[in-house]
Scaffold this motif. Structure first.
Motif, short mmCIF file in Angstrom:
data_model
loop_
_atom_site.label_atom_id
_atom_site.label_comp_id
_atom_site.label_asym_id
_atom_site.label_seq_id
_atom_site.Cartn_x
_atom_site.Cartn_y
_atom_site.Cartn_z
N LYS A 118 42.21 -21.87 -1.86
CA LYS A 118 42.18 -20.62 -2.80
C LYS A 118 42.60 -20.92 -4.06
O LYS A 118 43.57 -21.84 -4.20
N PRO A 119 41.95 -20.18 -5.12
CA PRO A 119 42.60 -20.41 -6.64
C PRO A 119 44.12 -20.16 -6.55
O PRO A 119 44.64 -19.19 -6.02
N VAL A 120 44.67 -20.63 -7.63
CA VAL A 120 45.86 -20.36 -7.77
C VAL A 120 46.35 -19.45 -9.06
O VAL A 120 45.57 -19.63 -10.17
N LEU A 121 47.12 -18.34 -8.75
CA LEU A 121 47.46 -17.38 -9.80
C LEU A 121 48.67 -17.84 -10.48
O LEU A 121 49.51 -18.21 -9.91
N PRO A 130 40.88 -22.49 -10.38
CA PRO A 130 40.22 -23.00 -9.07
C PRO A 130 41.10 -24.40 -8.56
O PRO A 130 41.42 -25.16 -9.37
N GLN A 131 40.87 -24.38 -7.23
CA GLN A 131 41.50 -25.55 -6.49
C GLN A 131 40.25 -26.12 -5.61
O GLN A 131 39.83 -25.14 -5.09
N LYS A 132 40.22 -27.39 -5.43
CA LYS A 132 39.11 -27.87 -4.52
C LYS A 132 39.65 -27.46 -3.00
O LYS A 132 40.90 -27.90 -2.71
N ASN A 184 44.83 -26.77 -21.39
CA ASN A 184 44.04 -27.06 -20.03
C ASN A 184 44.83 -26.57 -18.89
O ASN A 184 45.75 -26.98 -18.60
N PRO A 185 44.39 -25.43 -18.29
CA PRO A 185 44.98 -24.97 -17.40
C PRO A 185 45.46 -25.65 -16.18
O PRO A 185 46.36 -25.72 -15.51
N LYS A 191 45.94 -28.78 -16.27
CA LYS A 191 46.84 -30.02 -16.57
C LYS A 191 48.28 -29.23 -16.54
O LYS A 191 49.49 -29.82 -15.91
N ILE A 192 48.55 -28.02 -16.90
CA ILE A 192 49.70 -27.25 -16.84
C ILE A 192 50.12 -27.12 -15.47
O ILE A 192 51.08 -27.29 -15.04
N LEU A 193 49.14 -26.72 -14.62
CA LEU A 193 49.14 -26.53 -13.11
C LEU A 193 49.83 -27.64 -12.50
O LEU A 193 50.88 -27.59 -11.60
N SER A 194 49.45 -28.96 -12.66
CA SER A 194 49.46 -30.16 -11.97
C SER A 194 50.89 -30.57 -12.59
O SER A 194 51.74 -31.16 -11.67
#
Length: 168
Positions: free
Chosen positions: A91-94, A86-88, A142-143, A145-148
């Protein structure tokens, strides 16, 4: 003895090399056998490429590279875990991650420990906590943190490209 407690939420566990990892189930959208991916020339080392998933393009990340494990180009038998992060206000990121083997969904016994105590030198920032199942330790990822990290790395790489002269 370390203090521990059982998680209220279920976790999806999987293997990378000989290590066991886990994600909160709420992030796991689907899991399937590895299929062909399209590689991206000059991309970051841990980005294996992109894959068409139900008509959408999903980036595939090899966490083995982020954790400093030996990486193989032979992905036969590899599983792809599609996470929905989820993103603030967006749309959520896949994001797809590779797993050598998927395990089970279960509640985990969370313990007070540090990931470096369990042989993880690289990628410690991606580990939220440590759990135990029987005699095995499981690193909970922590998904976000991986995404950021990936987003910052891509931005940094893009800035480097922009600094290079177009004509030499």
């Amino acid at each position: 003895m370390n203090e521990s407690h059982f998680s209220a939420e279920p976790f999806f566990s999987f293997n990378l090399k000989d290590e066991m990892f886990s994600l909160p189930v709420k992030y796991v959208k689907e899991v399937f056998e590895f299929e062909t991916i399209t590689s991206i020339p000059n991309s970051l080392p841990y980005l294996k490429g992109v894959m068409n998933v139900r008509g959408g393009v999903v980036s595939i990340v090899d966490l083995r590279k982020l954790f400093g494990f030996e990486v193989s180009d032979d992905l036969t038998g590899t599983q792809v875990i599609i996470m929905e992060i989820p993103q603030k206000n967006e749309k959520p990121v896949l994001l797809g991650i590779l797993a050598d083997k998927v395990d089970i969904v279960s509640r985990l016994n969370i313990i007070q420990a540090d990931s470096k105590d369990y042989g993880i030198n690289e990628g410690q920032d991606f580990v939220k906590s440590v759990a135990r199942r029987g005699e095995s330790f499981i690193l909970i990822l922590n998904p976000e943190k991986i995404l950021s990290y990936i987003e910052a790395d891509v931005e940094k790489a893009f800035e480097e490209v922009l600094k290079k002269p177009i004509f030499s």
